[in-house]
Design a protein around this motif. Structure first.
Motif, PDB file in Angstrom:
ATOM      1  N   VAL A 146      21.163   6.918  35.244  1.00 13.27           N
ATOM      2  CA  VAL A 146      21.784   7.241  33.951  1.00 13.27           C
ATOM      3  C   VAL A 146      20.724   7.727  32.964  1.00 13.27           C
ATOM      4  O   VAL A 146      20.926   8.726  32.258  1.00 13.27           O
ATOM      5  CB  VAL A 146      22.532   6.015  33.390  1.00 13.27           C
ATOM      6  N   GLU A 147      19.583   7.018  32.912  1.00 15.43           N
ATOM      7  CA  GLU A 147      18.511   7.447  32.006  1.00 15.43           C
ATOM      8  C   GLU A 147      18.023   8.850  32.374  1.00 15.43           C
ATOM      9  O   GLU A 147      17.783   9.682  31.492  1.00 15.43           O
ATOM     10  CB  GLU A 147      17.348   6.453  32.068  1.00 15.43           C
ATOM     11  N   VAL A 189      20.232  -3.468  43.123  1.00 15.82           N
ATOM     12  CA  VAL A 189      21.286  -2.501  43.462  1.00 15.82           C
ATOM     13  C   VAL A 189      22.088  -2.124  42.220  1.00 15.82           C
ATOM     14  O   VAL A 189      22.568  -0.994  42.089  1.00 15.82           O
ATOM     15  CB  VAL A 189      22.216  -3.093  44.544  1.00 15.82           C
ATOM     16  N   TYR A 190      22.213  -3.074  41.292  1.00 17.62           N
ATOM     17  CA  TYR A 190      22.977  -2.826  40.075  1.00 17.62           C
ATOM     18  C   TYR A 190      22.118  -2.228  38.969  1.00 17.62           C
ATOM     19  O   TYR A 190      22.647  -1.629  38.034  1.00 17.62           O
ATOM     20  CB  TYR A 190      23.607  -4.137  39.588  1.00 17.62           C
ATOM     21  N   VAL A 191      20.801  -2.392  39.084  1.00 15.57           N
ATOM     22  CA  VAL A 191      19.895  -1.832  38.080  1.00 15.57           C
ATOM     23  C   VAL A 191      19.562  -0.379  38.389  1.00 15.57           C
ATOM     24  O   VAL A 191      19.382   0.439  37.475  1.00 15.57           O
ATOM     25  CB  VAL A 191      18.607  -2.670  37.995  1.00 15.57           C
ATOM     26  N   ALA A 192      19.488  -0.038  39.667  1.00 13.61           N
ATOM     27  CA  ALA A 192      19.117   1.322  40.065  1.00 13.61           C
ATOM     28  C   ALA A 192      19.992   2.401  39.412  1.00 13.61           C
ATOM     29  O   ALA A 192      19.457   3.431  38.966  1.00 13.61           O
ATOM     30  CB  ALA A 192      19.163   1.447  41.590  1.00 13.61           C
ATOM     31  N   PRO A 193      21.319   2.223  39.332  1.00 17.12           N
ATOM     32  CA  PRO A 193      22.124   3.248  38.657  1.00 17.12           C
ATOM     33  C   PRO A 193      21.737   3.472  37.206  1.00 17.12           C
ATOM     34  O   PRO A 193      21.911   4.572  36.677  1.00 17.12           O
ATOM     35  CB  PRO A 193      23.552   2.696  38.773  1.00 17.12           C
ATOM     36  N   VAL A 239      12.260   7.190  40.724  1.00 17.69           N
ATOM     37  CA  VAL A 239      11.878   5.776  40.769  1.00 17.69           C
ATOM     38  C   VAL A 239      13.094   4.892  41.037  1.00 17.69           C
ATOM     39  O   VAL A 239      13.028   3.935  41.820  1.00 17.69           O
ATOM     40  CB  VAL A 239      11.183   5.354  39.455  1.00 17.69           C
ATOM     41  N   GLY A 240      14.209   5.217  40.406  1.00 19.73           N
ATOM     42  CA  GLY A 240      15.418   4.444  40.644  1.00 19.73           C
ATOM     43  C   GLY A 240      15.858   4.478  42.086  1.00 19.73           C
ATOM     44  O   GLY A 240      16.278   3.454  42.657  1.00 19.73           O
ATOM     45  N   TRP A 241      15.740   5.655  42.708  1.00 25.00           N
ATOM     46  CA  TRP A 241      16.159   5.802  44.107  1.00 25.00           C
ATOM     47  C   TRP A 241      15.136   5.235  45.077  1.00 25.00           C
ATOM     48  O   TRP A 241      15.465   4.426  45.952  1.00 25.00           O
ATOM     49  CB  TRP A 241      16.404   7.279  44.417  1.00 25.00           C
ATOM     50  N   ALA A 271      15.585  -3.597  46.245  1.00 27.06           N
ATOM     51  CA  ALA A 271      16.866  -4.202  46.630  1.00 27.06           C
ATOM     52  C   ALA A 271      16.759  -5.029  47.911  1.00 27.06           C
ATOM     53  O   ALA A 271      17.612  -5.883  48.161  1.00 27.06           O
ATOM     54  CB  ALA A 271      17.927  -3.121  46.796  1.00 27.06           C
ATOM     55  N   THR A 272      15.719  -4.809  48.711  1.00 30.03           N
ATOM     56  CA  THR A 272      15.561  -5.579  49.947  1.00 30.03           C
ATOM     57  C   THR A 272      15.136  -7.017  49.673  1.00 30.03           C
ATOM     58  O   THR A 272      15.319  -7.887  50.528  1.00 30.03           O
ATOM     59  CB  THR A 272      14.529  -4.909  50.875  1.00 30.03           C
ATOM     60  N   ILE A 273      14.564  -7.283  48.487  1.00 29.62           N
ATOM     61  CA  ILE A 273      14.172  -8.659  48.158  1.00 29.62           C
ATOM     62  C   ILE A 273      14.936  -9.204  46.955  1.00 29.62           C
ATOM     63  O   ILE A 273      14.861 -10.397  46.664  1.00 29.62           O
ATOM     64  CB  ILE A 273      12.652  -8.763  47.905  1.00 29.62           C
TER      65      ILE A 273
END
Length: 226
Positions: free
Chosen positions: A96-97, A88-92, A71-73, A81-83
């Motif tokens: 991590v989870e 982009v900073y939340v996806a990592p 889901v993150g990817w 991230a396109t809107i």
């Protein structure tokens, strides 16, 4: 020039509700029929918790780990991230989870305790994430195309994980809880800013989880994670 305190939360929103829900339509169309597999994975989690929670705990953590990373990817990094540049900073954090869940699966990081209000609340949140969350879109007149599905969209994935963690006990819980909690809070704020009634869902999941953990702490006179 207007003073900064005159701005409202919606003034900082980078997209309209129409663009937001259109994003889910495109995402669902691109991944269908993977939804069938992720929902089957969610049902499998419920069955494993109810049937042999001790034996299958590591596999439940493994399934959740894969879905968080996916889901993150697929959604946050490649779609949201396109809107919204902040995605982009939340996806990592989703990666991590996923990594933490993988570690928990390898080291038997938690077991399951289905007793008491915490267990019942865990089943309730988990069941809603799987069966209730996808219904919110058609119930609000947007149709099935923009439904949020477990393992495909972040909200039901995070809420289902909260449900699983309410059913769990173990040393890894303190590090597994913050990211699902923070995502539910962030999503609730975003939906509230758009004046979307659906904001109640992540808020309700957080409130129920907090109430269940509080009751567990009080009743046990200690930590709910041991």
């Amino acid at each position: 020039m207007s003073e900064w305190w005159t701005y409202r939360a919606e003034d900082f929103l980078l997209f309209s509700p129409r663009v937001y829900w259109r994003m889910f339509e495109l995402h669902n169309a691109a991944l269908w029929p993977l939804h069938v597999l992720t929902l089957a994975a969610g049902l499998t989690i419920i069955l494993l918790v109810a049937w042999r929670p001790t034996t299958w705990a590591r596999w439940i953590a493994f399934i959740l780990a894969i879905l968080w990373i996916f889901v993150g990817w697929s959604f946050l990094w490649n779609r949201y991230a396109t809107i919204n540049w902040a995605a982009v900073y939340v996806a990592p954090a989703f990666a991590v989870e996923g990594a933490l869940l993988l570690i928990a699966s390898f080291f038997d990081g938690f077991a399951f305790d289905r007793r008491g209000p915490a267990g019942w609340t865990g089943y309730l949140i988990l069941g809603f994430a799987l069966a209730g969350q996808p219904l919110l879109s058609p119930l609000q007149g947007r149709g099935w195309a923009s439904s949020e599905v477990f393992g495909i969209a972040p909200d039901p994935t995070a809420m289902a994980t909260l449900g699983v963690l309410l059913l769990a006990r173990g040393k890894f819980l303190p590090v597994l809880l913050p990211i699902p909690v923070l995502w539910c809070l962030l999503s609730g704020i975003t939906l509230s800013t758009m004046d979307e009634p659906q904001a109640w869902a992540p808020y309700a999941a957080l409130a129920l989880a907090a109430a269940a953990w509080t009751w567990t702490i009080i009743s046990r006179g200690g930590s709910p994670i041991s």
